[in-house]
Design an enzyme around this catalytic site. Structure first.
Site: not given
Ligand SMILES: Nc1ncnc2c1ncn2[C@@H]1O[C@H](COP(=O)(O)OP(=O)(O)OP(=O)(O)O)[C@@H](O)[C@H]1O
Length: 577
Positions: A304, A167, A133, A164, A544-545, A190-191, A298
């Protein structure tokens, strides 16, 4: 028993009469005018039918059914141009047909449903869906419920949805919970979210096969469950590079029709931490520093990355190291051959799995440092390159994304068992800027004297002989002095919240190894900002980030380790809409 699925009759769409034919593999309907002349034909492969419903049905904004007993509605995939993006958008179309009788209507719907079962058998029936979310613009839940769930329902797919709350919840679920009955796992995010799901599935598969995934020499077992990505993150690079667009509806349609795209995965090993997997970028030097720097900002949101990129660029750092790599067969493909990996790619199709021969588990236990410098001639000849590098990057795919439409390595392949290793040597800042800038255009970023690219099956990175990884202490000392002297917070502690907003995945995954030994790293400065006068002698890896806080690494490509619900980027020119 062979089922004869040919059906032919007149059907009406509105007031127009059509001659409709189902051949088993295709449904087509041709307009017939009042003089019985045949006009325009629409043809849809059965594999691209989404569903068939009795009556006149609409599904958006909400489902409505007008139950006329001579009518049925067919939903199918239609392609449209995505404007700027490389690939094609998929949309769902619907046509409401009227029949001369109810019996004929029932015959049509029954034939079409049978055709779907027999000629499109790999469609998922039950999916496990994880929604982050908080990914991207925090719209994951909305995207899933408004755009994706109605299509899944139409296609008869049942899904178990987990939003979720932290994380790594998805990864832990996949590692520990009962997955029987599911055909695939979908991540809405995302990734980072994809990476979580991939780690969970790969880990689960190895557990069940009794394999130690941390052993760099073990041949990993491919995963049975497919992964679907509904893009709802900030970058969505994996989705873009495997579908050609970042569009939730397009991705949902690929999932529904059960498309299958194998994907190579690179495992990254360090003796003290659990294995990490990467598909899009393993980067040391510039890309590691940018990620580390961006963690400190962040609060800036997606900006950023630009800010940190500029800061790290200005610091103009390079790092000493030795890269050893195992070249792939140059007769099969090369990173400079200008052959893009598109849907149905012949290089990937022809490729037999060309991975390393695998020693037994006992031979490889604790062999990290030994194997770093050993060479087994049956694997092929390892090549070594020493020097100072601005960055060392590795990718198993083109890693194209909207900002870099051709990607890090435009001719890399998704599923040929290789990856591209890009070495950028120490160079003038303006030359490096030229290299970076070329990623945003169609100019060849490898056509520069300080850049080399190799297609490889495995590689290792080590610090120069005599320098040990604890050389990071230099960085710590320098940074500490700097803190005292300049009252500046230019040091990133690896225990700060990661991009996930959660504790670093590394520390969480560390089933002891990292945590026990990891305190020195945990407390240690890993990155000095450009304000420091004493530059660190080592960088970190961007996997991968995610930050991998060490320099020495041993990596190998596992051909086709996972499968996505995708089909690669479709060639616009070859597709007649
Ligand atoms: N409920 C949650 N609260 C906090 N972190 C979460 C939750 N669910 C998943 N995550 C973590 O959030 C991280 C980032 O999520 P996600 O990849 O979906 O988005 P993003 O970082 O905006 O996109 P991208 O990775 O494409 O840049 C993931 O590594 C995942 O482990």
């Amino acid at each position: 028993m062979e089922i004869d699925l040919r059906l032919e009759s007149s059907l009406w769409v509105g007031r127009k009469r059509y001659l409709a034919v189902l051949t088993g593999w295709h449904l087509q309907w041709t307009e017939v005018d009042k003089k019985n002349r045949q006009r325009k034909t629409t043809s849809v492969p059965v594999s691209e039918l989404i569903g068939v419903e009795d009556g006149r049905v609409e599904i958006l904004p909400g489902k409505s059914v007008e139950d006329a007993d001579h009518d049925f509605t067919v939903f199918y995939v239609r392609r449209s141009s995505s404007g700027g993006s490389y690939g094609l958008l998929w949309r769902f179309s619907r046509t409401q047909f009227s029949c001369a009788s109810r019996a004929l209507r029932d015959q049509w719907t029954s034939y079409l449903r049978t055709a779907l079962k027999t000629h499109s058998p790999s469609r998922p029936h039950r999916l496990l869906v994880f929604i982050n979310p908080f990914g991207g613009k925090k719209k994951g839940r909305h995207i899933y419920h408004s755009l994706v769930a109605p299509l899944f329902e139409l296609a008869g797919i049942s899904s178990h949805v987990i939003v979720t709350e932290r994380a790594n919840q998805a990864r832990d679920h996949l590692l520990k919970k009962d997955l029987s009955g599911f055909d695939g796992v979908v991540c809405v995010g995302g990734d980072g979210m994809f990476s979580e799901v991939m780690h969970g599935l790969i880990g689960r598969t190895q557990q069940e096969a009794g394999l130690s995934e941390n052993d760099p020499n073990v041949k990993l077992q491919p995963c049975n469950l497919h992964i679907g990505i509904i893009p709802a993150g900030s970058t969505d690079c994996v989705c873009f590079a495997t579908v050609g667009v970042n569009d939730p509806v397009t991705s949902a349609l690929h999932i529904i029709i059960g498309d299958s795209q194998p994907l190579d995965v690179c495992s990254a090993h360090h003796p003290t931490v659990p294995v990490h997997y990467s598909v899009s970028l393993l980067g040391y030097g510039f890309y590691g520093d940018v990620l580390a720097e961006s963690e400190r900002h962040r609060w800036m949101g997606p900006l950023r990355y630009d800010f940190s990129g500029a800061m790290v660029y200005l610091s103009s750092r390079s790092y000493a190291g030795v890269v050893h790599y195992l070249p792939a067969d140059p007769l099969l493909s090369s990173p400079r051959d200008n052959i893009r990996c598109l849907s149905g790619c012949s290089v990937c199709t022809k490729s037999t799995e060309r991975l390393l021969p695998h020693p037994t588990v006992s031979e490889s236990v604790n062999s990290f440092h030994c194997s770093q410098y050993s060479s087994d001639s049956s694997e092929g000849e390892w090549v070594s390159v020493a020097g100072r590098f601005r960055c060392v990057s590795f990718t198993c795919m083109s890693s194209s994304c909207p900002r870099s439409p051709l990607g890090l390595s435009p001719s890399a392949h998704l599923a040929d068992g290789t990856g591209d290793l890009i070495l950028v040597r120490e160079s003038h800042p303006l030359s490096f800027l030229k290299f970076l800038h070329r990623h945003t255009s169609t100019q060849d970023q490898f056509d520069l004297p300080f850049v080399e690219v190799h297609r490889v099956k495995a590689f290792r990175f080590s610090l120069p002989p005599g320098e040990e990884e604890d050389g990071c202490e230099d960085m710590e000392r320098g940074a500490t002095r700097q803190r005292e002297n300049q009252d500046t917070q230019c040091v990133m502690d690896i225990e700060t919240k990661s991009r996930t907003g959660s504790q670093q995945q590394l520390t969480e995954r560390g089933s002891g190894a990292y945590r026990e030994r990891g305190d020195w790293r945990g407390k240690k400065a890993l990155f000095c900002g450009p304000c420091c006068s004493e530059t660190p002698s080592v960088s970190v890896w961007n996997c991968d980030g995610e930050i991998l806080p060490f320099s020495e690494i041993q990596c190998r490509v596992h051909g086709q380790l996972v499968h996505l619900y995708a089909r690669g980027i479709e060639d616009k020119a070859a597709i007649v809409s």
